[in-house]
Design a protein around this motif. Structure first.
Motif, PDB file in Angstrom:
ATOM      1  N   ASP A   1      -1.334   0.079   8.132  1.00  0.00           N
ATOM      2  CA  ASP A   1      -2.053  -0.766   9.077  1.00  0.00           C
ATOM      3  C   ASP A   1      -3.463  -1.004   8.536  1.00  0.00           C
ATOM      4  OD1 ASP A   1      -2.173  -0.951  12.570  1.00  0.00           O
ATOM      5  OD2 ASP A   1      -3.940  -1.172  11.334  1.00  0.00           O
ATOM      6  N   VAL A   2      -3.905  -2.258   8.576  1.00  0.00           N
ATOM      7  CA  VAL A   2      -5.265  -2.563   8.107  1.00  0.00           C
ATOM      8  C   VAL A   2      -6.259  -2.163   9.198  1.00  0.00           C
ATOM      9  CG1 VAL A   2      -6.813  -4.333   7.205  1.00  0.00           C
ATOM     10  CG2 VAL A   2      -4.354  -4.533   6.808  1.00  0.00           C
TER      11      VAL A   2
ATOM     12  N   ASP B   1      -1.121  -7.373  10.788  1.00  0.00           N
ATOM     13  CA  ASP B   1      -1.805  -6.414   9.911  1.00  0.00           C
ATOM     14  C   ASP B   1      -1.085  -5.077   9.770  1.00  0.00           C
ATOM     15  OD1 ASP B   1      -2.350  -5.437  12.452  1.00  0.00           O
ATOM     16  OD2 ASP B   1      -4.278  -4.628  11.832  1.00  0.00           O
TER      17      ASP B   1
ATOM     18  N   LYS C   1      -6.072   7.395  11.057  1.00  0.00           N
ATOM     19  CA  LYS C   1      -7.182   6.505  11.379  1.00  0.00           C
ATOM     20  C   LYS C   1      -8.288   7.241  12.124  1.00  0.00           C
ATOM     21  CE  LYS C   1      -6.024   2.321  11.584  1.00  0.00           C
ATOM     22  NZ  LYS C   1      -5.194   1.213  12.004  1.00  0.00           N
TER      23      LYS C   1
ATOM     24  N   ASN D   1      -9.275  -2.420  11.552  1.00  0.00           N
ATOM     25  CA  ASN D   1     -10.083  -3.506  12.138  1.00  0.00           C
ATOM     26  C   ASN D   1      -9.860  -4.821  11.371  1.00  0.00           C
ATOM     27  OD1 ASN D   1     -11.170  -1.279  13.511  1.00  0.00           O
ATOM     28  ND2 ASN D   1     -12.798  -1.103  12.012  1.00  0.00           N
TER      29      ASN D   1
HETATM   30 MG   LIG Z   1      -4.924  -2.774  12.478  1.00  0.00          MG
END
Ligand SMILES: [Mg+2]
Length: 426
Positions: A10-11, A105, A157, A13
């Motif tokens: 997951d990217v 994303d 994260k 932000n």
């Molecule tokens: Mg994201």
């Protein structure tokens, strides 16, 4: 060793990170990206989150805060984000034979056949590659089910000690217990805001509690979906990896206008523009549409003004991907549902009954030579717009001024999709 190994990448932000790639000055600054028409915050940098700006918070609510803390607000630049997303996904696809693109994303990768590798190192390679090739920060979560991969991603994260990669299978049972007891049940994929309070009332507060909850009790209290979630947290796969980018069953192109509009001519431009966008997506996935639906409405929140909403579906005798036919049908539908005297806020075009273009059958009334001409025209239009920037060549019905277009007061440039807007280095 678990039966399956799934990674979720997951990217961080995403929208904000895309803006930062092309404007490094934004690094370390509070940045938000606003929704269509600059309505509310749809992405926040960590610095903006720390100032208390909430996801979906209306822009006018934090305008004051913006001036005090010099928060930088961008209008959303979906052309840029979509292009960056495609790049992310094609790089990630090289790390596994099985990829499911889950959202703009994030994607799942099946890493089951890589069990002889150190997957934490593999995850770090993924992170480095995306950072080096695209400048985007990602986190990697690894687990034996999709739900656990999601959970691991959340841990990667939120907790810096993982350095962006968390492989749940690599943790000892004691460590797993420690972490699952720290994570609120509402953070689990699929739980949602409504189920969480109900779970809390049943004294199920953490991921650990849910893992050990009674399957039969929770199935009765919720549904079979909850049962699947619990099984997944226990490492039993119940949610399959879906096919890579399944062709969409319908294509929607709908937007709110920058200003309210009443006149049919402006609505025709907007509907024509939305149709062309939808038609382009249709051709890109090599489908034809069996029907087009037009929708139109006024604002549902304007108490003093009369409300009107309507929609009409127009079927085709033979599915088509021809922009001229699609636009003609959509405009015909619009004229049918248009009523004078309303202030319209939104219109939309939906292409449905999609079929694969190569499986199309000719009907009794179609004329091959006309079809061939139309196909050539569409191909040439797509080629020109791909090379020279979208909208370079378009149907006149889309209009020139487009006074109805979205409010995007502070949009960055289309750095990657438009030759006119390339980054300039001094
Ligand atoms: Mg994201």
């Amino acid at each position: 060793m678990p039966d399956r190994t799934i990674a979720l990448i997951d990217v961080n932000n995403f929208y904000v990170s895309c803006e930062r790639v092309f404007n490094p000055k934004l690094e370390g600054e509070p940045v938000v990206v606003l929704s269509n028409n600059d309505g509310c915050a749809v992405a926040r940098s960590n610095e903006a989150k720390a100032l208390g700006i909430k996801m979906g918070q209306p822009w006018f609510q934090f305008k004051d805060l913006t001036q005090k803390h010099e928060i930088i607000a961008y209008s959303s630049n979906y052309a840029l984000y979509a292009d960056m997303s495609n790049r992310v996904m094609s790089i990630l696809a090289t790390f596994s034979p099985d990829q499911e693109v889950y959202s703009i994303d994030e994607c799942f990768l099946d890493l089951t056949s890589f069990h002889n590798l150190n997957l934490t190192c593999y995850g770090q390679n993924i992170r480095q590659r995306i950072k080096q090739w695209l400048g985007l920060p990602v986190c990697v979560g690894i687990g034996s089910t999709k739900t656990l991969a999601k959970l691991a991603n959340y841990m990667a994260k939120k907790h810096p000690e993982f350095n962006g990669v968390c492989d749940l299978n690599g943790l000892s049972p004691q460590q797993q217990e420690k972490w699952l007891k720290k994570i609120g049940v509402e953070e689990i994929w699929g739980i949602g805001r409504r189920a969480a309070p109900k779970l809390h009332a049943m004294k199920i507060r953490t991921a650990w509690d849910l893992k050990h909850a009674s399957l039969s009790t929770l199935r009765r209290a919720f549904s079979v979906v909850m049962e699947k979630i619990i099984r997944e947290i226990n490492g039993v796969p119940c949610i399959e990896l879906e096919e890579i980018r399944p062709p969409k069953k319908q294509i929607v192109s709908s937007r709110s206008f920058g200003i309210k509009i009443s006149d049919l001519a402006s609505l025709e431009e907007a509907v024509s523009f939305y149709t062309s966008r939808a038609a382009k997506k249709l051709r890109r996935q090599q489908s034809c549409a069996g029907a087009v639906r037009v929708t139109l409405r006024t604002s549902p929140f304007q108490e003093k003004e009369a409300y009107y909403a309507n929609g009409l579906t127009i079927p085709f005798s033979k599915p088509t991907d021809d922009i001229v036919l699609l636009t003609k049908a959509a405009l015909w539908g619009l004229r049918e549902i248009y009523r004078r005297g309303y202030k319209y806020q939104k219109a939309g075009v939906i292409l449905s009954e999609l079929v694969s273009a190569d499986k199309l059958q000719h009907d009794l009334f179609s004329r091959a030579s006309i079809d061939h001409k139309a196909r050539k025209l569409n191909e040439v239009m797509d080629q020109i717009n791909d090379r020279m920037g979208s909208g370079t060549i378009r149907l006149a019905s889309q209009g020139i001024q487009q006074s109805w277009a979205m409010r995007q007061a502070n949009k960055s440039r289309n750095y990657t999709t438009d030759w006119q807007e390339l980054l300039v280095v001094n």
